[in-house]
Enzyme design. Structure first.
Site, PDB file in Angstrom:
ATOM      1  N   CYS A 208       3.640  29.632  43.781  1.00 34.80           N
ATOM      2  CA  CYS A 208       2.952  30.668  44.404  1.00 34.80           C
ATOM      3  C   CYS A 208       1.918  30.238  45.499  1.00 34.80           C
ATOM      4  CB  CYS A 208       2.085  31.798  43.786  1.00 34.80           C
ATOM      5  SG  CYS A 208       3.284  32.390  42.398  1.00 34.80           S
TER       6      CYS A 208
ATOM      7  N   CYS B  52      -1.943  29.999  44.495  1.00 37.18           N
ATOM      8  CA  CYS B  52      -2.429  29.733  43.247  1.00 37.18           C
ATOM      9  C   CYS B  52      -3.458  28.669  43.302  1.00 37.18           C
ATOM     10  CB  CYS B  52      -1.264  28.941  42.430  1.00 37.18           C
ATOM     11  SG  CYS B  52      -1.772  28.568  40.644  1.00 37.18           S
TER      12      CYS B  52
ATOM     13  N   SER C 212       2.228  38.973  35.874  1.00 34.54           N
ATOM     14  CA  SER C 212       2.088  38.536  37.218  1.00 34.54           C
ATOM     15  C   SER C 212       2.925  39.119  38.159  1.00 34.54           C
ATOM     16  CB  SER C 212       1.909  37.066  37.398  1.00 34.54           C
ATOM     17  OG  SER C 212       0.798  36.661  36.655  1.00 34.54           O
TER      18      SER C 212
ATOM     19  N   CYS D 145     -16.249  40.756  33.072  1.00 32.09           N
ATOM     20  CA  CYS D 145     -17.485  39.787  33.087  1.00 32.09           C
ATOM     21  C   CYS D 145     -17.831  39.739  34.634  1.00 32.09           C
ATOM     22  CB  CYS D 145     -16.975  38.545  32.834  1.00 32.09           C
ATOM     23  SG  CYS D 145     -15.628  37.699  33.981  1.00 32.09           S
TER      24      CYS D 145
ATOM     25  N   ASP E  55     -12.834  30.256  33.441  1.00 33.85           N
ATOM     26  CA  ASP E  55     -11.032  29.738  34.235  1.00 33.85           C
ATOM     27  C   ASP E  55     -11.455  29.440  35.608  1.00 33.85           C
ATOM     28  OD1 ASP E  55      -8.627  30.076  34.369  1.00 33.85           O
ATOM     29  OD2 ASP E  55      -8.378  32.054  34.851  1.00 33.85           O
TER      30      ASP E  55
HETATM   31  S1  SF4 Z   1     -17.832  33.131  37.244  1.00 31.24           S
HETATM   32 FE1  SF4 Z   1     -16.296  33.377  35.359  1.00 31.24          FE
HETATM   33  S2  SF4 Z   1     -17.593  34.521  33.800  1.00 31.24           S
HETATM   34 FE2  SF4 Z   1     -18.523  34.347  35.749  1.00 31.24          FE
HETATM   35  S3  SF4 Z   1     -18.115  36.645  36.689  1.00 31.24           S
HETATM   36 FE3  SF4 Z   1     -16.591  35.119  37.565  1.00 31.24          FE
HETATM   37  S4  SF4 Z   1     -14.763  34.891  36.156  1.00 31.24           S
HETATM   38 FE4  SF4 Z   1     -16.495  36.065  35.216  1.00 31.24          FE
END
Ligand code: SF4
Ligand code: SF4
Length: 418
Positions: free
Chosen positions: A21, A24, A123, A258, A280
């Site tokens: 992709c 990515c 996805s 998050c 991630d």
């Molecule tokens: S940096 Fe990572 S843990 Fe923080 S808000 Fe973004 S995805 Fe969530």
């Protein structure tokens, strides 16, 4: 106070993927692991992650399998993972989520995923012209027909599937078409991920497929109206993760996403070789916390490095600190500040969020207030039910007796007067 780790993200095939992709961000992570061309988690690493994670005194724990493309590991790897979860678990509720591009999914996979109640994040950006714009197979052909075949196999088998749709410069023009398309093929759970990356050819610019903030704001507003129009008897009939998460905030609950929390750093990522990272989007040397083969996951979660990562999000610009939407937005995800080469210590999507909250605020407030009333009604009904049950086994409560619910009021002025 020591934090527990209730959710973990595992990348068993590292950055390896059978697709190509355009946008990515993870394929290039193979530079971090130059020792081998093919990246696969060994059984030793797998067992150690599962053992440490399930050794915690928690009732509910969730595994999230991602990549790259995790199905490259083959079905036996996941059968082994479930076997090890059963071996090392001690009666906890264990959830498994698998994010996949779907190419390798067949009936045998679907049966397995359904048997063990995996939640699938597929996805798929949207209908054919949207998916095929940037999501290519290795031979540069579009992936839409292969991925939709997989969606059908999964749904026919009864597997729970979420659509994971990247919102890019092209797809942002089609909120209605994408929403109706997902509904039409039975994908009522949707997650939209706005794309912002630095141009790999010119680091002073945004990558051309990034979505502009104002366009994303309009996309969110339109999507919100569509989502709301589908409510039946005050309840949503589709789920859009961002709206669900924002609703938690309006209802006074911690949001599951998050990006809407005050701090990051509540989970960790384990790469194929056992290396552990903060998030991630920050699988990089600076945020490497250690290895499961020589360290402990919970200690890494509580390490100084992870704490300082978590606090990065808290350090907001003056714009955010003075913003009327601070509680709802919390400045967004830090990768959306850094991904924008014009980083003004403000999310690339700031104006999108302002547009969205302006548009949706009063209706979200109403939804939250209706929900709270409903909760209070249900609570009262439960109380009454249990009082009735107790009354059946105890002496009758007089109207002037103290109410057994402990309020200090007379029974007739409290639960007896309902
Ligand atoms: S940096 Fe990572 S843990 Fe923080 S808000 Fe973004 S995805 Fe969530
Ligand atoms: S809307 Fe913009 S200024 Fe307000 S909190 Fe979010 S990112 Fe910060």
């Amino acid at each position: 106070m020591q934090k527990h780790l209730d959710s973990i993200l595992i990348k068993p095939a590292g950055p390896d993927c059978n697709m190509n992709c355009t946008y990515c961000f993870y394929l290039k992570k193979s530079e971090l692991f130059p020792e081998t061309k093919v990246h696969r988690m060994t059984e030793e690493v797998l067992e150690e992650v599962i053992r440490q994670f399930l050794a915690q005194p928690l009732r509910e724990l969730s595994f999230s399998w991602q990549g790259g493309e995790p199905t490259l590991m083959g079905l036996p790897f996941f059968q082994k993972a479930v076997e090890l979860q059963q071996k090392h678990g001690s009666g906890q509720v264990v959830g498994n989520g698998l994010q996949t591009n779907g190419l390798l999914i067949d009936k045998q996979w679907a049966e397995f995923l359904n048997t063990y109640k995996f939640l699938i994040g597929l996805s798929l950006d949207g209908p054919e012209h949207v998916q095929n714009k940037y999501r290519y197979l290795r031979n540069r052909k579009g992936s839409w027909s292969r991925v939709t075949d997989s969606a059908k196999i999964l749904l026919d088998e009864g597997v729970a599937v979420n659509a994971l749709s990247v919102v890019n410069d092209y797809s942002v023009r089609f909120p209605e078409e994408i929403y109706e398309y997902f509904k039409g093929i039975g994908l009522e759970y949707m997650q939209f991920i706005p794309c912002v990356e630095t141009d790999p050819k010119d680091s002073s610019k945004l990558a051309p497929f990034s979505v502009a903030a104002d366009a994303y704001g309009s996309f969110l507003c339109r999507l919100f109206d569509l989502w709301l129009a589908d409510f039946k008897e005050g309840k949503p009939t589709t789920s859009i993760r961002f709206f669900d998460s924002v609703f938690y905030i309006y209802a006074g609950l911690p949001p599951p996403e998050c990006t809407l929390l005050e701090e990051c750093g509540n989970y960790v990522v384990v790469e194929h070789n056992g290396d552990v990272y903060s998030c991630d989007f920050f699988v990089e040397d600076l945020w490497r916390l250690g290895s499961v083969l020589s360290g402990n996951l919970v200690e890494m979660l509580n390490s100084k490095r992870q704490k300082s990562f978590g606090e990065k999000k808290k350090t907001l610009s003056k714009d955010c600190m003075d913003c009327q939407w601070l509680i709802q937005c919390r400045g967004g995800c830090i990768k959306d500040r850094i991904g924008d080469p014009q980083d003004r210590h403000l999310s690339h999507f700031c104006s999108a969020y302002k547009m969205f909250f302006q548009h949706a605020d009063s209706r979200l407030q109403k939804l939250a207030s209706d929900w709270k009333k409903e909760q209070a009604r249900e609570y009262q009904a439960r109380q009454q039910e249990s009082l009735k049950e107790r009354a059946g086994t105890q002496k009758k409560i007089g109207r002037n007796d103290p109410c057994p619910c402990g309020s200090g009021l007379k029974y007739k002025k409290c639960c007896g007067g309902i």
